[in-house]
Design a protein around this motif. Structure first.
Motif: not given
Length: 367
Positions: A285-291
């Protein structure tokens, strides 16, 4: 009754006997009775020796004894005034009691007479009674003052009774509250225990599904084109036709060798890690990490989890994990990444320990 001056009828006087007056009256009656008894006994003892002088002598002694008792009453709590008559009364008591006592001891006459035996005892005990009672009676007060004192004492008694009742109610309330608190605590504990078990079952199922998904993703990686597809939004969604390129494309055969082959493998591994990060983020349930963008602590933990389990056995070196973290293009300072890596390893070790204990308990129950 009629008033002589005004020839008017007046109300008869009423006697209000206070508790103090009743006590003094009882002691006075007792004293007079003992005095009469003393006069009779002393006269019978002294008459053979003194003749007619016995009567005035005995009467004077007992009358003086009664007068001293009355004077002590009138002195009240004034110790200076009551002290002299009190000691004089004690001395006179000893003298009056000594007459029948001496007759009993010396001559032995009248031993069979009960009055002779009881007289010194009655005299002494009467004086002792006055000695004990008078200091406790206090001064004589007016009816209004007595009424005010009684009202005040009644207020104090009412207040004390109210305090005891309030204390009893408070104690009962605390006992009931304690019992209810224990019941609520048990219910909360049971609820939390059941909730934790439900989360445990959910985590185990999701973990199994995540492993299956990771295996599928590893064997069938998706192209980056899928990640670029934007999902529709409710307010701005409009139907659109697919823009398909109908131009035939001739597949080209790419021969990979040497450095180009290694670059392709690294790109495939990087793509697989990014997909794994997206899946773990979706599960937790965590926002997808973005590089290339700042990450939260939860997002950094997701990336570190994916890096740790990208190897079998799981990765243990922080330097290796930090290097992979930087090569993938994620942003995060050393002061944030290192503590989160330690916390991740500690948490997983604790989970493995709990799972081992549960498996041991299940094996014991099965046996």
């Amino acid at each position: 009754m009629f008033n002589k001056n005004k020839n008017e009828r007046t109300e008869p006087r009423s006697w209000n006997w206070s508790p103090r007056a009743l006590v003094l009256g009882g002691l006075g009656a007792l004293t007079l009775g003992v005095a009469v008894l003393s006069v009779a006994v002393s006269y019978s003892i002294l008459a053979p020796h003194f003749g007619l002088l016995a009567a005035p002598t005995v009467a004077a002694l007992d009358v003086l004894w009664v007068v001293l008792q009355a004077t002590e009453i009138l002195a009240g709590n004034n110790r200076v005034r009551a002290g002299r008559v009190r000691w004089a009364g004690l001395t006179l008591t000893a003298v009056i009691a000594a007459v029948p006592t001496a007759d009993l001891i010396v001559t032995g006459a009248g031993v069979s007479d009960l009055a002779v035996i009881l007289t010194p005892v009655a005299i002494v005990f009467t004086k002792v009674g006055w000695w004990l009672v008078l200091p406790s009676l206090g001064r004589k007060v007016s009816p209004d003052t007595r009424k005010a004192i009684d009202a005040r004492r009644q207020q104090v008694a009412d207040r004390l009774e109210q305090m005891e009742a309030d204390a009893a109610d408070r104690i009962e309330l605390l006992r009931v509250a304690s019992d209810l608190q224990a019941q609520v605590s048990d219910a909360e504990t049971d609820y939390r225990r059941r909730t934790l078990k439900a989360q445990q079952r959910m985590t185990e199922r999701l973990y199994g599904q995540a492993e299956s998904t990771a295996d599928t993703v590893a064997s069938k990686p998706l192209p980056e084109l899928i990640a670029t597809i934007k999902l529709p939004e409710l307010d701005g969604w409009e139907p659109s036709s697919l823009a398909l390129d109908v131009t035939p494309v001739t597949p080209a055969v790419t021969q990979v060798s040497g450095t180009n082959g290694e670059d392709a493998a690294e790109a495939s591994r990087r793509e697989q890690l990014l997909v794994t990060v997206s899946e773990i983020a979706a599960v937790t349930g965590v926002p997808t990490p973005v590089t290339g963008a700042p990450l939260t602590n939860d997002q950094i933990t997701v990336v570190l989890r994916a890096l740790r389990h990208s190897e079998d056995p799981p990765m243990e070196s922080y330097r290796q994990a930090a290097g992979e973290f930087r090569r993938l293009g994620f942003l995060g300072g050393e002061d944030r990444v290192r503590p989160l890596w330690r916390e991740l390893k500690r948490r997983e070790a604790q989970e493995e320990s709990e799972e081992s204990e549960e498996e041991a308990e299940e094996d014991a129950e099965a046996r």
